[in-house]
Design a protein around this motif. Structure first.
Motif, PDB file in Angstrom:
ATOM      1  N   LEU A   1       0.812  -1.215   0.000  1.00  9.58           N
ATOM      2  CA  LEU A   1       0.000   0.000   0.000  1.00  9.58           C
ATOM      3  C   LEU A   1       0.848   1.269   0.000  1.00  9.58           C
ATOM      4  O   LEU A   1       0.425   2.306  -0.507  1.00  9.58           O
ATOM      5  N   MET A   2       2.041   1.196   0.561  1.00  9.64           N
ATOM      6  CA  MET A   2       2.904   2.369   0.638  1.00  9.64           C
ATOM      7  C   MET A   2       3.410   2.788  -0.744  1.00  9.64           C
ATOM      8  O   MET A   2       3.852   3.918  -0.933  1.00  9.64           O
ATOM      9  N   ALA A   3       3.362   1.871  -1.707  1.00  6.27           N
ATOM     10  CA  ALA A   3       3.858   2.168  -3.054  1.00  6.27           C
ATOM     11  C   ALA A   3       2.771   2.719  -3.959  1.00  6.27           C
ATOM     12  O   ALA A   3       3.056   3.117  -5.093  1.00  6.27           O
ATOM     13  N   LEU A   4       1.523   2.767  -3.487  1.00 10.73           N
ATOM     14  CA  LEU A   4       0.415   3.212  -4.320  1.00 10.73           C
ATOM     15  C   LEU A   4       0.296   4.733  -4.322  1.00 10.73           C
ATOM     16  O   LEU A   4       0.496   5.380  -3.292  1.00 10.73           O
ATOM     17  N   ASN A   5      -0.069   5.291  -5.472  1.00 13.66           N
ATOM     18  CA  ASN A   5      -0.369   6.719  -5.529  1.00 13.66           C
ATOM     19  C   ASN A   5      -1.812   6.943  -5.072  1.00 13.66           C
ATOM     20  O   ASN A   5      -2.510   5.993  -4.682  1.00 13.66           O
ATOM     21  N   GLU A   6      -2.267   8.192  -5.149  1.00 15.13           N
ATOM     22  CA  GLU A   6      -3.601   8.517  -4.636  1.00 15.13           C
ATOM     23  C   GLU A   6      -4.690   7.758  -5.373  1.00 15.13           C
ATOM     24  O   GLU A   6      -5.639   7.251  -4.764  1.00 15.13           O
ATOM     25  N   GLN A   7      -4.557   7.654  -6.695  1.00 13.71           N
ATOM     26  CA  GLN A   7      -5.563   6.943  -7.482  1.00 13.71           C
ATOM     27  C   GLN A   7      -5.568   5.449  -7.177  1.00 13.71           C
ATOM     28  O   GLN A   7      -6.628   4.832  -7.039  1.00 13.71           O
ATOM     29  N   GLY A   8      -4.374   4.859  -7.045  1.00 14.87           N
ATOM     30  CA  GLY A   8      -4.281   3.445  -6.715  1.00 14.87           C
ATOM     31  C   GLY A   8      -4.836   3.145  -5.332  1.00 14.87           C
ATOM     32  O   GLY A   8      -5.497   2.120  -5.123  1.00 14.87           O
ATOM     33  N   MET A   9      -4.594   4.051  -4.386  1.00 11.68           N
ATOM     34  CA  MET A   9      -5.097   3.863  -3.031  1.00 11.68           C
ATOM     35  C   MET A   9      -6.615   4.004  -2.989  1.00 11.68           C
ATOM     36  O   MET A   9      -7.297   3.311  -2.222  1.00 11.68           O
ATOM     37  N   ARG A  10      -7.144   4.869  -3.819  1.00 13.17           N
ATOM     38  CA  ARG A  10      -8.594   5.055  -3.891  1.00 13.17           C
ATOM     39  C   ARG A  10      -9.283   3.752  -4.313  1.00 13.17           C
ATOM     40  O   ARG A  10     -10.316   3.367  -3.752  1.00 13.17           O
ATOM     41  N   LYS A  11      -8.706   3.074  -5.304  1.00 12.04           N
ATOM     42  CA  LYS A  11      -9.271   1.800  -5.744  1.00 12.04           C
ATOM     43  C   LYS A  11      -9.144   0.735  -4.657  1.00 12.04           C
ATOM     44  O   LYS A  11     -10.051  -0.065  -4.452  1.00 12.04           O
ATOM     45  N   MET A  12      -7.988   0.734  -3.959  1.00 10.12           N
ATOM     46  CA  MET A  12      -7.758  -0.278  -2.930  1.00 10.12           C
ATOM     47  C   MET A  12      -8.709  -0.109  -1.743  1.00 10.12           C
ATOM     48  O   MET A  12      -9.025  -1.081  -1.045  1.00 10.12           O
ATOM     49  N   ARG A  13      -9.187   1.110  -1.510  1.00 11.69           N
ATOM     50  CA  ARG A  13     -10.063   1.346  -0.354  1.00 11.69           C
ATOM     51  C   ARG A  13     -11.429   0.683  -0.513  1.00 11.69           C
ATOM     52  O   ARG A  13     -12.189   0.628   0.453  1.00 11.69           O
ATOM     53  N   ARG A  14     -11.744   0.196  -1.699  1.00 10.62           N
ATOM     54  CA  ARG A  14     -12.957  -0.603  -1.844  1.00 10.62           C
ATOM     55  C   ARG A  14     -12.867  -1.867  -0.996  1.00 10.62           C
ATOM     56  O   ARG A  14     -13.882  -2.408  -0.565  1.00 10.62           O
ATOM     57  N   GLU A  15     -11.645  -2.347  -0.807  1.00  8.08           N
ATOM     58  CA  GLU A  15     -11.420  -3.600  -0.080  1.00  8.08           C
ATOM     59  C   GLU A  15     -11.168  -3.385   1.414  1.00  8.08           C
ATOM     60  O   GLU A  15     -11.080  -4.345   2.167  1.00  8.08           O
ATOM     61  N   MET A  16     -11.040  -2.130   1.844  1.00  7.60           N
ATOM     62  CA  MET A  16     -10.663  -1.827   3.229  1.00  7.60           C
ATOM     63  C   MET A  16     -11.577  -0.728   3.753  1.00  7.60           C
ATOM     64  O   MET A  16     -11.663   0.345   3.158  1.00  7.60           O
ATOM     65  N   GLN A  17     -12.255  -0.985   4.855  1.00  7.59           N
ATOM     66  CA  GLN A  17     -13.189   0.001   5.393  1.00  7.59           C
ATOM     67  C   GLN A  17     -12.961   0.201   6.892  1.00  7.59           C
ATOM     68  O   GLN A  17     -12.241  -0.575   7.537  1.00  7.59           O
ATOM     69  N   LEU A  18     -13.581   1.251   7.422  1.00  4.94           N
ATOM     70  CA  LEU A  18     -13.395   1.631   8.818  1.00  4.94           C
ATOM     71  C   LEU A  18     -14.748   1.835   9.479  1.00  4.94           C
ATOM     72  O   LEU A  18     -15.629   2.487   8.916  1.00  4.94           O
ATOM     73  N   ILE A  19     -14.909   1.268  10.671  1.00 10.47           N
ATOM     74  CA  ILE A  19     -16.057   1.557  11.530  1.00 10.47           C
ATOM     75  C   ILE A  19     -15.559   2.483  12.632  1.00 10.47           C
ATOM     76  O   ILE A  19     -14.644   2.136  13.382  1.00 10.47           O
ATOM     77  N   TYR A  20     -16.162   3.665  12.730  1.00 11.20           N
ATOM     78  CA  TYR A  20     -15.666   4.686  13.647  1.00 11.20           C
ATOM     79  C   TYR A  20     -16.144   4.451  15.074  1.00 11.20           C
ATOM     80  O   TYR A  20     -17.140   3.775  15.321  1.00 11.20           O
ATOM     81  N   GLN A  21     -15.419   5.082  15.996  1.00  9.43           N
ATOM     82  CA  GLN A  21     -15.731   4.942  17.412  1.00  9.43           C
ATOM     83  C   GLN A  21     -17.029   5.649  17.793  1.00  9.43           C
ATOM     84  O   GLN A  21     -17.860   5.096  18.502  1.00  9.43           O
ATOM     85  N   ASP A  22     -17.203   6.873  17.332  1.00 12.50           N
ATOM     86  CA  ASP A  22     -18.336   7.695  17.754  1.00 12.50           C
ATOM     87  C   ASP A  22     -19.472   7.583  16.740  1.00 12.50           C
ATOM     88  O   ASP A  22     -19.368   8.095  15.625  1.00 12.50           O
ATOM     89  N   PRO A  23     -20.570   6.946  17.100  1.00 12.80           N
ATOM     90  CA  PRO A  23     -21.675   6.798  16.151  1.00 12.80           C
ATOM     91  C   PRO A  23     -22.445   8.092  15.926  1.00 12.80           C
ATOM     92  O   PRO A  23     -23.359   8.129  15.097  1.00 12.80           O
ATOM     93  N   TYR A  24     -22.115   9.138  16.675  1.00 16.12           N
ATOM     94  CA  TYR A  24     -22.814  10.417  16.532  1.00 16.12           C
ATOM     95  C   TYR A  24     -22.100  11.333  15.531  1.00 16.12           C
ATOM     96  O   TYR A  24     -22.696  11.825  14.580  1.00 16.12           O
ATOM     97  N   SER A  25     -20.808  11.565  15.726  1.00 14.12           N
ATOM     98  CA  SER A  25     -20.079  12.480  14.853  1.00 14.12           C
ATOM     99  C   SER A  25     -19.660  11.844  13.527  1.00 14.12           C
ATOM    100  O   SER A  25     -19.277  12.552  12.598  1.00 14.12           O
ATOM    101  N   SER A  26     -19.727  10.517  13.418  1.00 13.89           N
ATOM    102  CA  SER A  26     -19.272   9.840  12.194  1.00 13.89           C
ATOM    103  C   SER A  26     -20.321   9.817  11.090  1.00 13.89           C
ATOM    104  O   SER A  26     -20.033   9.407   9.965  1.00 13.89           O
ATOM    105  N   LEU A  27     -21.551  10.244  11.407  1.00 16.65           N
ATOM    106  CA  LEU A  27     -22.622  10.262  10.406  1.00 16.65           C
ATOM    107  C   LEU A  27     -22.988  11.708  10.087  1.00 16.65           C
ATOM    108  O   LEU A  27     -23.203  12.521  10.987  1.00 16.65           O
TER     109      LEU A  27
END
Length: 333
Positions: A90-116
């Motif tokens: 992942l460190m070798a990817l540019n912004e466009q490559g990382m954007r595509k890779m983020r389809r496979e990687m997601q984040l669930i945030y701690q605060d359910p109030y400020s994250s929406l």
């Protein structure tokens, strides 16, 4: 932990490998903003995560666990190290490559109030990843959103409501549905139950476990204490001041912890039986500053068992067999 140690843990295909990850934040002072040093939030973290596994990442506030999770996703840019996801550096990817890779990687945030986003409806929030990545047309997106709401235990009628109309537990379910929208392989769960009532925490944990089995998900589950990750994690990595001090299977961590810091965390877990008594290990002093961490073992300033070597020589994360790793001079061969 070296790359060879990472490989030793794996008896099945590895989805994520983190090697000597470092994330430093520049510290600036004065009117001119002159740099005076670095906050070493993550300072040489290594671990691997197998497909379908849950790795718990635990430690006190400020130990670097959330920064580690966001650095893996490159939501925070790491200073050094390697992050290998599904064979891709992942460190070798540019912004466009990382954007595509983020389809496979997601984040669930701690605060359910400020994250929406309060200006968007539930349907718009859950469907936003599909819109951003230009997946499915409008009609298909609406159908997908309703399917996701069913999966996380919400009604399809909620699609037109706004976040302020829901409880904390329901909001977190919305966040989970959003994370599932793109069918990711890896989800980083950043303390997803810490802001919820105790009665709701178990429901969310059970939901995450069911979703993992149904969709073959891989989790990095971040939490303050070991109690929250006891049942959901296959393995647990314990962090202290930017470093992993112990890593082992969940049962081994709870039954036979080796590092004094892990032992203290285990002793702080409440016992449901009021007649049962166990010895509580109290840590003296505060966590040292990540700007100027102690020499040698970073835990030695709070450890009742430290000796001279602990103050001068930093212990390495070494294997004790059976996938159990610990960084402590008390257990050096």
């Amino acid at each position: 932990m070296s790359a060879s140690h990472v490989k030793e843990q794996s008896n099945s295909e590895v989805l994520l490998e983190v090697r000597n990850l470092k994330t430093y934040f520049p510290l600036k002072r004065g009117l001119l903003g002159k740099q005076k040093g670095f906050v070493k939030a993550v300072d040489g973290v290594s671990f691997s995560v197998k497909r379908g596994e849950t790795l718990g990442l635990v430690g006190e506030s400020g130990c670097g666990k959330t920064t580690t999770g966001k650095s893996i996703l490159r939501l925070i840019e790491p200073t050094a190290g390697e992050v290998i996801f599904d064979g891709q550096d992942l460190m070798a990817l540019n912004e466009q490559g990382m954007r595509k890779m983020r389809r496979e990687m997601q984040l669930i945030y701690q605060d359910p109030y400020s994250s929406l986003n309060p200006r968007l409806t539930v349907g718009e929030i859950v469907g936003e990843p599909l819109l951003v990545h230009r997946i499915l047309d409008r009609q298909a997106r609406g159908k997908r959103v309703r399917e996701l709401l069913d999966v996380v235990g919400l009604s399809q009628e909620h699609v037109y409501r706004y976040p302020h109309e829901f409880s904390g537990g329901q909001r977190q379910r919305i966040g989970i549905a959003r994370a599932l929208a793109l069918n990711p392989k890896l989800i980083v769960c950043d303390e997803p139950v810490s802001a919820l009532d105790v009665s709701i925490q178990s429901q969310i944990l059970n939901l995450l476990a069911d979703l993992q089995e149904e969709f073959q998900l891989t989790y990095v589950f971040i939490a303050h204490g070991l109690a929250a990750v006891k049942h959901i994690s296959d393995r647990v990595a314990v962090m202290y001041l930017g470093k992993v001090v112990e890593l082992a299977e969940s049962k081994v961590i709870y039954d036979s912890p080796l590092h004094p810091y892990t032992q203290a965390l285990i002793s702080a877990i409440p016992v449901p039986n009021p007649r049962s008594r166990k010895e509580r290990i109290l840590l003296e002093g505060d966590v040292p500053s990540p700007v100027n961490p102690p020499t040698g073992c970073r835990f030695h300033t709070r450890c009742s068992r430290c000796f001279d070597r602990c103050r001068t020589e930093e212990p390495r994360l070494a294997s004790k067999g059976g996938g159990h790793f610990v960084a402590c001079h008390l257990h050096d061969d």
